[in-house]
Scaffold this motif. Structure first.
Motif, short mmCIF file in Angstrom:
data_model
loop_
_atom_site.label_atom_id
_atom_site.label_comp_id
_atom_site.label_asym_id
_atom_site.label_seq_id
_atom_site.Cartn_x
_atom_site.Cartn_y
_atom_site.Cartn_z
N UNK A 183 0.82 -1.23 0.00
CA UNK A 183 0.00 0.00 0.00
C UNK A 183 0.84 1.26 0.00
N UNK A 184 2.17 1.13 -0.27
CA UNK A 184 3.05 2.30 -0.26
C UNK A 184 2.67 3.31 -1.34
N UNK A 185 2.26 2.82 -2.51
CA UNK A 185 1.87 3.71 -3.58
C UNK A 185 0.65 4.56 -3.19
N UNK A 186 -0.31 3.89 -2.54
CA UNK A 186 -1.51 4.62 -2.09
C UNK A 186 -1.14 5.66 -1.05
N UNK A 187 -0.21 5.32 -0.11
CA UNK A 187 0.20 6.27 0.92
C UNK A 187 0.96 7.44 0.30
N UNK A 188 1.76 7.13 -0.76
CA UNK A 188 2.49 8.20 -1.44
C UNK A 188 1.52 9.19 -2.09
N UNK A 189 0.47 8.65 -2.73
CA UNK A 189 -0.49 9.53 -3.37
C UNK A 189 -1.26 10.34 -2.32
N UNK A 190 -1.62 9.70 -1.23
CA UNK A 190 -2.38 10.38 -0.17
C UNK A 190 -1.51 11.47 0.47
N UNK A 191 -0.20 11.18 0.63
CA UNK A 191 0.72 12.21 1.15
C UNK A 191 0.74 13.42 0.24
N UNK A 192 0.74 13.20 -1.08
CA UNK A 192 0.71 14.32 -2.01
C UNK A 192 -0.55 15.16 -1.86
N UNK A 193 -1.69 14.48 -1.62
CA UNK A 193 -2.92 15.23 -1.41
C UNK A 193 -2.85 16.06 -0.13
#
Length: 565
Positions: A523-533
Motif C-alpha cells: 500500500x506504499x503507492x496509495x500512501x504516497x499519493x495520499x501524502x501528495x494530497x
C-alpha cells in the motif's frame, strides 16, 4: 511680571511703556542739540547756536509733557494695585520716572548755562566789535550721474570786502575738502560725485572757522546746504537659500546677480544673524558654501549681500532659516494582526526635529517580503507589503522598518514594531506535530517492531486511533470543508503506517521525508499519493477542481485494507 496685573489694567502698562520710549528719545534729542549749541558758541557761530538753543527749549517742553503723562500713568496703576503685590514691571517704571526726572533737570540746567554763555559771547562781540563774515556757495550742475564731475564755487567776505587767503572746509557727503580763497575771497573746487551710500543725493556745505589773529577780529561762518542729485545703477539679487539647516553640516546658497554690466566682479557676502560667514567674488551666477553653527537651534536670519561697486549700488536679501539638530522620528501605524498570505498596508509620517521630512526612503520588510516608499512633502508615506506564504511565520513577528533621509547629514532611523501573524496552514502543521508527539509517547510506552501482525498490535492501534482522533479534532477548525476531510483521511492512514512499519515520525520530520520509511509496505503507492494530497491541502493557496475528498477516502481505505490483510 504681567501675569500679576489684571487684564483690565494692562493698557496702563502698555501706555507707560510707550511713554517711557518717547521720553528717552526726547532726552537724547535734547542732549544732541545742547552739544551742538556748545560747539557753535565756542566757534563764535552765535546765530546758528541760538537756533539750536531755541530748538532745545522746545524739546524741553516736550520732555516735560511726556514725563508728566508717564508719571500719571504709573501713579494710576499703583493706586489700583496694592503696593505689597506691586509687580516688578511697575517698580521698574517708578525707577524710570525718577531717573528721567533727574536727567531732565540736569539738561535744563545745562540749557540755562548755554543761554548765559551765548549772551556773554554776544556781549563780547559787541565790546570787541568783531566783524561778521559771510560764506556763499553754489554747486553746478545740480544733477549728475555717479562718477561724473561737479563744481563747487563761492565767496568768503568779511564786512563788505573779499576775504582772501583763508581756508574753507567743504563737506560733500562723507568726504571733506579744504580750499583757499583768492585775494577777492572766491574759492572753487571740482570733484567727482561718488557717494558711497547710493541714496540718490549728496549734501554740500562750506565752513569758515576763524583762527589765529582772525579770532580777535572776525566771526566764523557757515554756508547754506546745497543738495546735489546723483544717479546710479541698481542691482538686483536672486537667491535660493534652504529653509532649514542642520547643526555642523554644510549649507550651500545659490544666487544670481542681476545688473546691466554682468562683467563687473562683485563681492558677495553671507551673514548669519549679522555675523559674517563667508564671501566670494562673482560676476553673475554664484554659489557659496558654509558650515551651519553647531549650536543654537531655532529660527535664524541668513543675509546675502552684494556690495556696491563703482556706479552700481549694492543690494541684499534676508531670509529665515531653521537650524535643526537632525533628530529623526516617525509615527508609524501598523496592524495588530496580519493573516498570510496577504498584502499588508501600513503608513506613517517622518519628522526631522519635529518638521515633516520630504524625500526620505522608507523600506519595510516582513517574512521575506519587502516594500519601498518615499515620504511626501508633508513627510507621510504608505506601503503595500506582500507577505509570502511561510509555514514558520506564526505568532509575534517584528516588522523591519528602515528610514533613510535624502539629506546625507541626517542619520537613518530603524524601527521594529511587533505584529501578530496568523497562518492557517502553519496552525494545521502544528496540529500534525502534536500528533507526532503523541505517537512518540506511545512508542515509549509500547515499542513497536517491524512487520508486526495486526492482531498483535491491535491494542496499540486503538490507543493510536484515539490520539489520531484527537489530533484531527484539533486540525479541523483550521481546515474546514474539503481541506479538513482530506487531512483527516491522511491522519487515519498515518496511524496505520506508523504501527505497521514500527517507525513513529519525529516532530521535525516532513511528510515527504516520512515516505521513505513506508516505501516497502504493502500500500506504499496509495500512501504516497495520499501524502501528495495532504501536501496540496497544506501548501496550496487554492485547491484544484478535482474530487480530492473522495479520492483521499479511497486511498485511506485501500491502505487500511492492505495493512490488515
Amino acid at each position: 511680571g504681567d501675569a500679576e496685573i489684571p487684564r483690565e489694567l494692562r493698557y496702563l502698562v502698555e501706555r507707560g511703556t510707550a511713554l517711557g520710549m518717547e521720553l528717552n528719545a526726547s532726552l537724547e534729542s535734547l542732549q544732541s542739540l545742547l552739544d551742538e549749541a556748545s560747539r557753535l558758541i565756542d566757534a563764535r557761530q552765535l546765530g546758528t547756536a541760538e537756533i539750536k538753543l531755541v530748538r532745545a527749549g522746545a524739546e524741553i517742553e516736550v520732555a516735560r509733557e511726556t514725563l508728566a503723562e508717564l508719571d500719571e500713568a504709573v501713579g494710576a496703576l499703583s493706586r489700583r494695585l496694592a503696593f505689597s503685590v506691586m509687580p516688578a514691571r511697575l517698580a521698574q517704571a517708578y525707577n524710570q520716572v525718577t531717573a528721567s526726572l533727574e536727567s531732565l533737570e540736569a539738561l535744563i540746567e545745562e540749557f540755562a548755562r548755554l543761554r548765559q554763555q551765548l549772551e556773554t559771547a554776544r556781549q563780547a562781540v559787541l565790546q570787541s566789535e568783531l566783524i561778521a563774515t559771510d560764506l556763499q556757495i553754489e554747486v553746478l550742475p545740480l544733477e549728475v550721474f555717479w562718477g561724473e564731475n561737479f563744481t563747487v564755487t563761492g565767496r568768503l567776505t568779511g564786512g563788505d570786502a573779499g576775504f582772501g587767503g583763508r581756508s574753507v572746509l567743504l563737506l560733500a557727503g562723507g568726504r571733506s575738502f579744504v580750499v583757499t580763497t583768492g585775494d577777492d575771497g572766491f574759492y572753487s573746487l571740482k570733484t567727482v560725485a561718488a557717494p558711497d551710500d547710493y541714496s540718490g543725493s549728496l549734501a554740500v556745505t562750506a565752513y569758515y572757522r576763524a583762527s589765529g589773529e582772525d579770532m580777535s577780529r572776525y566771526l566764523s561762518a557757515e554756508s547754506r546746504t546745497v543738495i546735489l542729485k546723483v544717479g546710479f545703477n541698481t542691482t538686483r539679487l536672486e537667491v535660493t537659500v534652504p529653509d532649514k539647516a542642520f547643526t555642523g553640516q554644510p549649507v550651500t546658497v545659490y544666487g544670481r546677480i542681476v545688473a546691466s554690466d554682468v562683467t563687473l566682479p562683485r563681492t558677495t557676502r553671507l551673514f548669519w544673524d549679522g555675523a559674517s560667514l563667508a564671501e566670494g567674488v562673482f560676476r553673475e551666477e554664484f554659489s557659496i558654501g558654509f558650515e551651519a553653527p553647531s549650536s543654537g537651534t531655532g529660527e535664524h536670519v541668513l543675509e546675502v549681500a552684494v556690495l556696491p561697486r563703482d556706479s552700481y549700488a549694492g543690494t541684499s536679501a534676508r531670509l529665515p532659516v531653521s537650524l535643526l539638530a537632525g533628530i529623526i522620528s516617525a509615527d508609524i501605524e501598523t496592524p495588530a494582526v496580519v493573516f498570510v498570505p496577504r498584502t499588508v498596508r501600513l503608513g506613517g509620517q517622518v519628522f526631522a526635529d519635529g518638521i515633516p521630512l520630504e524625500n526620505a526612503a522608507v523600506n519595510v520588510g516582513l517574512g521575506g517580503g519587502q516594500s519601498r516608499a518615499t515620504t511626501s512633502r508633508g513627510g507621510s508615506f504608505e506601503v503595500a507589503l506582500a507577505v509570502p506564504f511561510n509555514l514558520l511565520m506564526i505568532g509575534p513577528q517584528m516588522l523591519d522598518i528602515s528610514i533613510t533621509p535624502d539629506e546625507p547629514w541626517l542619520k537613518p532611523l530603524r524601527a521594529t514594531p511587533t505584529v501578530v501573524m496568523l497562518n492557517p496552514a502553519a496552525i494545521g502543521l502544528l496540529a500534525l506535530s502534536m500528533l507526532f508527539i503523541v505517537l512518540a509517547l506511545i512508542r515509549r510506552r509500547a515499542p513497536l517492531r517491524q512487520a508486526v501482525p495486526v492482531a498483535a498490535v491491535a491494542p496499540v492501534g486503538l490507543a493510536g486511533g484515539g490520539a489520531v482522533a484527537s489530533a484531527v479534532e484539533t486540525v479541523s477548525p483550521a481546515f474546514a470543508g474539503e481541506r479538513g476531510r482530506v487531512l483527516s483521511a491522511y491522519l487515519r492512514a498515518l496511524e496505520l503506517v506508523a504501527v505497521a512499519c514500527g517507525a513513529v515520525p519525529e516532530p521535525h520530520t516532513t511528510l515527504r521525508e516520512y515516505l521513505a520509511v513506508a516505501r516497502r509496505l504493502d500500500g506504499a503507492e496509495s500512501f504516497k499519493e495520499l501524502t501528495g494530497l495532504a501536501e496540496l491541502v497544506l501548501y496550496a493557496p487554492r485547491l484544484p477542481a478535482s474530487p480530492l475528498v473522495s479520492r483521499s477516502a479511497q486511498l485511506a481505505d485501500d491502505i487500511k485494507r492492505r495493512l490488515r490483510q
